[in-house]
Design a protein around this motif. Sequence first.
Motif, mmCIF file in Angstrom:
data_model
loop_
_atom_site.group_PDB
_atom_site.id
_atom_site.type_symbol
_atom_site.label_atom_id
_atom_site.label_comp_id
_atom_site.label_asym_id
_atom_site.label_seq_id
_atom_site.Cartn_x
_atom_site.Cartn_y
_atom_site.Cartn_z
ATOM 1 N N PHE A 1 50.850 37.286 40.693
ATOM 2 C CA PHE A 1 49.641 36.684 41.069
ATOM 3 C C PHE A 1 48.411 36.465 40.226
ATOM 4 N N HIS A 2 47.898 35.451 39.774
ATOM 5 C CA HIS A 2 47.156 35.387 38.807
ATOM 6 C C HIS A 2 47.644 35.518 37.628
ATOM 7 N N HIS B 1 35.444 32.478 50.025
ATOM 8 C CA HIS B 1 35.649 32.022 48.419
ATOM 9 C C HIS B 1 36.827 31.108 48.897
ATOM 10 N N GLU C 1 39.415 30.133 46.923
ATOM 11 C CA GLU C 1 40.793 30.116 46.586
ATOM 12 C C GLU C 1 41.834 30.062 47.556
ATOM 13 N N ASP D 1 44.659 31.596 48.589
ATOM 14 C CA ASP D 1 45.042 32.820 49.026
ATOM 15 C C ASP D 1 44.004 33.315 50.333
ATOM 16 N N HIS D 2 42.810 32.723 50.405
ATOM 17 C CA HIS D 2 42.141 32.908 51.361
ATOM 18 C C HIS D 2 41.409 31.738 52.349
ATOM 19 N N HIS E 1 34.690 36.308 41.948
ATOM 20 C CA HIS E 1 35.343 35.984 40.824
ATOM 21 C C HIS E 1 35.196 34.624 40.528
ATOM 22 N N ASP F 1 37.352 39.018 47.409
ATOM 23 C CA ASP F 1 38.392 39.271 46.105
ATOM 24 C C ASP F 1 37.620 40.819 45.478
ATOM 25 N N HIS G 1 42.032 41.905 49.660
ATOM 26 C CA HIS G 1 43.200 42.415 49.295
ATOM 27 C C HIS G 1 43.171 43.948 49.316
HETATM 28 FE FE1 FEO Z 1 40.441 34.555 44.268
HETATM 29 FE FE2 FEO Z 1 42.212 36.630 45.956
HETATM 30 O O1 FEO Z 1 41.514 34.881 45.520
#
Ligand code: FEO
Length: 410
Positions: free
Chosen positions: A25-26, A85, A87, A89-90, A153, A172, A235
């Motif tokens: 991830f990332h 956020h 991104e 995943d959210h 972030h 995050d 997370h």
């Molecule tokens: Fe910046 Fe968990 O995504």
Amino acid sequence: MIANAKKIADGVYWVGALDWDTREFHGYTLHGSTYNCYLVFGDDKTALIDNVYPGFFPELWARIEDAFAQEGKDEIKIDVMIQNHIEMDHSGSLPDIVEKFPDIEIYCTQIAIPGLKNHWPSLVNKEMNPIKTGDTLDLGGKSFTFINAPMLHWPDSNFTLYNEEGILFSNDAFGQHICSGERYDYELDPKAVENVAKKYFANLITLSSPLVVSKVKEMADAGYLDKVKMIAPCHGVIWTKPQTIIDLYAKWATADCEDKITVIYDTMHHSTQKLAHEIAEGIISEGVKVKMCFLKEDDESDVVTEVLDSKAIALGVPTMMNNPYPNVGKIIYYFNCLSFANAGKKKKAAVFSSKGWGGGAINRLTSDLENAGFDVLEDDALDVHYVPDEKALEQAYELGKKLAKAIKED
Ligand code: FEO
């Protein structure tokens, strides 16, 4: 599917998704993660805070159904979506949520609005309400205060404080990539949780270190921090003792390191490897902790996790065609991304190499590390011909000692 909601406070439920299978991830390695989101029942309105990665909506929906059942409510109705956020995943289930509840009120930072509409074109005409620090939202008996957290972030990042119970939904920030059935920090081994939080910080937050410090101060000055009794990130597990992770973030963000040196190396015919091992011996002889990262085996996301709380590194690879062995390029590139010097104090570095004839790797390693913000002991670089003899091994040992002494005296 069947999946249960976890009640974390009166009228507040974790309804996230468990991604048992993700291993990357990332750009960094992990062993699963969670996409946490939370359902809050007010007297007048119900709010969902964040959602889950595309593909996980059925799991989210099953938990939402269960939360409503636990609350004794027959009709499932979500009135408010707080998107901390953008991104995916959210925000990956936002289109599904809006499809089910077309009148849902969406709250996010101003900068998130075009981002969400870019990610999810079906929402291009959906009204979204911008939130800024200090804004509040009342659900009836339950209220939120918003705290914008740009670059923690992403530029659009936001924290949502649930005032009545002191729960900070931090998205995050303060997260950890853990996938488990446990939802709270105290249910897992504290050191293991700290280690995954450290890896998360090293790989995601390091670049924003100064902003961590200023955001924590801003929240303390505004009186928000005093209210926080629990930090519920997007997370991993929930921090029931929030000061634990706040203190760790303060330490990592200010390069408050231990006397520790990370030796990073690769090898072609074991020569550079022998130098690395002797450097480690020299470091150990000074009573300084050493971590060894062998680039042939160790992933760069683990390497930077060790570097995060090290005062210095020693970096060595063979010379190949007048340059460093190319495997080192990935870690150099990553150092440039993360900017460890952002934490305010430069880490020291030593470089070493084994060469056949012309050399060249040392100069390149030195300049690359200096460009990445390291303070390189240039005059002490070790550039050895072919296989290191006893004299070269002694020089490597002395280099380790010198680097260890340099961090102890600093
Ligand atoms: Fe910046 Fe968990 O995504």
